[in-house]
Design an enzyme around this catalytic site. Structure first.
Site, short mmCIF file in Angstrom:
data_model
loop_
_atom_site.label_atom_id
_atom_site.label_comp_id
_atom_site.label_asym_id
_atom_site.label_seq_id
_atom_site.Cartn_x
_atom_site.Cartn_y
_atom_site.Cartn_z
N GLY A 168 0.89 -1.16 0.00
CA GLY A 168 0.00 0.00 0.00
C GLY A 168 0.92 1.20 0.00
N CYS A 169 0.38 2.37 -0.18
CA CYS A 169 1.24 3.55 -0.21
C CYS A 169 1.75 3.83 1.20
CB CYS A 169 0.47 4.72 -0.75
SG CYS A 169 1.44 6.19 -0.97
N GLN A 170 0.92 3.57 2.19
CA GLN A 170 1.27 4.01 3.54
C GLN A 170 1.68 2.89 4.49
OE1 GLN A 170 -0.74 7.07 5.38
NE2 GLN A 170 -0.95 8.24 3.53
#
Lengths: 411, 141
Positions: free
Chosen positions: B53-55
């Site tokens: 995921g991006c985070q």
């Protein structure tokens, strides 16, 4: 020019100008601390957008009719306002772009054409991806070398190392004026002098500086300065590349199309003069005009007072957050602006950001498009609060309370 | 206790969340659920089981025994773990065909649809896709 006496900065009065600040999120009054990502818009800019599309919408630079000429005049007036705002010598040095990223890509593509294999481009370890990737692409295309000046743990450029990396081979120093993640203000005037001394040109990424300090491109003596309108209380989709005229003149066009030409035949095309050489196609007309409105708004307020207020907010918030056990502020440069990035031991920034959101507080979490910087600090990301002049101490009190509550829930 | 259907499991979660009248209480519960997630073994946290995921990163392991699927997972973010915990509660011990055709509507029913948006980028979307891909592998032809 005569100095207009301005009313001293008053945060209550300024807030009245920004309708987006008067709303509730999840039943709580919005606290908007994501100004590093984008700023809210004053009513005068919203009115200008509405007015343009309601009454003045026409294409510019070629129509013979009344509306086209009026729109052209307003667009070019906006360019002049921006010229004076950044103290450029000529309006022709103000090129409208889509934003900071677009401006950097323009320089990489066009100025990059003047470079040859073995030439070096110098950036720093605190750059946004927008000021890394266009140079990597250019280096791959042209066989150039990308050098990265390191930073210390406080988030400051190590000037001694910078001096070593800067050499006669350096053709461009591309550096952020203010770090979007750390808030560090780089000593860009001094670095520009050093770069010029070895014959390098200088591009300043002004995405985070234009809204926080008086920018004087003549005084800075940079060759390029890029920024986005939307971080300067104007519309999205428009920005500015300032460039020195003689350099822009020497650079080949970036994109081809209408408006950027003077004469086209199938055998040969000659290009329009500055600034139009770099503005192919119909520009974001409303955006340009309304960025002019935003600049006018900023000219009408006491920016020194506003900047002082931002500084006080930052100090106040840092002082309160410092008392939290396990909380580290990332970016403690001596010279920094209103950005506070932090991590909390054992807690992922995503979790804090999500809980702050549910308490009506907008912050940014993640790597902030600075992954190499996260690698340097060996963290997955930070929670970042970034203030604008319309934020208040009361908001910071509520924010600090909400951070405490979130940490207690997540521990 | 009679075995619950997927639909019943989803309804049960929705009624649990209805007890909370504010967002912070809902998230407090999610955080508690996150702490109870059936954790993937550390040595199974491989790149093949990683969902970027991006985070926050998410790992998922799927197993297939006696015609049913079992899942274990982990995430760097505890709220994400809580949501994954709910997903696993709904999909564990179900056969692959059922998993593939299930509409996981409880996520939006309890107000967590924002976590499914691509901009949220916390790996939840990728996680659901991964669960369904794993289920597809074990479909009886």
């Amino acid at each position: 020019m005569t100095e207009i006496i301005k009313k001293p900065f008053n945060v209550r009065e300024i807030r009245e100008e920004f309708p987006a600040l008067r709303q509730e999120i999840y039943g709580k009054s919005l606290i908007y601390f994501d100004n590093g990502a984008t700023s809210q818009k004053p009513q005068i800019v919203l009115n200008a957008i509405n007015k343009f599309y309601s009454k003045e919408n026409a294409n510019i630079h070629r129509g013979v009719h009344f509306m086209s000429q009026k729109a052209t005049t307003e667009f070019e007036e906006a360019r002049k306002k921006i010229q004076h705002f950044i103290n450029a010598r000529k309006a022709e040095e103000v090129i409208f772009t889509k934003g900071t990223t677009d401006g950097i890509n323009l320089v990489a593509s066009s100025y990059g054409e003047l470079l040859t294999a073995g030439d070096e481009i110098l950036i720093t370890a605190m750059e946004h991806h927008s000021n890394i990737v266009p140079w990597q692409l250019l280096c791959q295309r042209k066989g150039l070398i990308l050098r990265v000046a390191p930073i210390n743990f406080k988030g400051e450029l190590i000037v001694e190392e910078f001096d070593i990396l800067l050499s006669k081979k350096t053709k461009l120093l591309a550096i952020t004026h203010i770090s979007n993640t750390l808030g560090t203000i780089n000593p860009v005037k001094e670095l520009t002098q050093k770069a010029h001394a070895v014959g390098a040109k200088v591009l300043l990424d002004g995405a985070q500086s234009i809204q926080h300090m008086k920018i004087d491109v003549k005084d800075l003596d940079c060759d390029f300065y890029v920024f986005s309108s939307h971080k300067l209380f104007g519309p999205t989709g428009i920005g500015v590349l300032y460039g020195k005229e003689d350099l822009l003149d020497r650079m080949p066009p970036y994109q081809g199309g209408g408006d950027m030409i003077s004469r086209v035949t199938f055998e040969h095309t000659s290009y329009n003069e500055l600034p139009f050489k770099f503005e192919a196609g119909t520009p974001h007309i409303a955006g340009g005009i309304c960025l002019g409105t935003s600049v006018g708004f900023l000219n009408s307020i006491d920016l020194d007072g506003a900047q002082k207020h931002e500084g006080e907010l930052t100090k106040y918030a840092e002082h309160l957050l410092d008392t939290f056990e396990g909380l580290q502020i990332i970016g403690e440069a001596k010279n920094k602006t209103s950005v506070i990035s932090f991590t909390v031991d054992g807690i992922h920034p995503f979790d804090i950001g999500t809980l702050l959101d549910k308490q009506g507080i907008a912050v940014r979490t993640g790597h902030h498009c600075t992954q190499p910087l996260m690698d340097f600090y060996k963290i997955p990301g930070t929670t970042r609060a970034s203030f604008a002049f319309y934020n208040t101490k009361e908001e910071i009190d509520l924010f600090v309370e909400a951070v405490e509550k979130s940490i207690n829930m997540l521990k | 206790m009679a075995i619950q259907t997927i639909q019943e499991k989803q309804e049960e979660i929705v009624s649990e969340f209805e007890m909370f009248d504010d967002w912070m209480a809902k998230y407090e519960y999610l955080i508690d659920l996150g702490k109870d997630l059936p954790l993937i073994q550390e040595e199974l946290k491989t790149d093949e089981r990683l969902i970027e995921g991006c985070q926050s990163r998410v790992w998922l392991n799927a197993a297939f025994t006696n015609g049913k699927m079992q899942f274990s997972a982990d995430s760097e973010a505890i709220i994400t773990k809580g949501i994954i915990g709910l997903l696993i509660r709904v999909l564990n011990d179900e056969n692959p065909e059922t998993i593939l055709k299930t509409d996981l509507k409880f996520i939006s029913d309890i107000g967590l649809q924002e976590h499914l948006s691509p901009t949220r980028a916390n790996g939840l979307n990728g996680m659901i896709k991964k669960i369904k891909m794993e289920a597809l592998k074990y479909i009886q032809h």
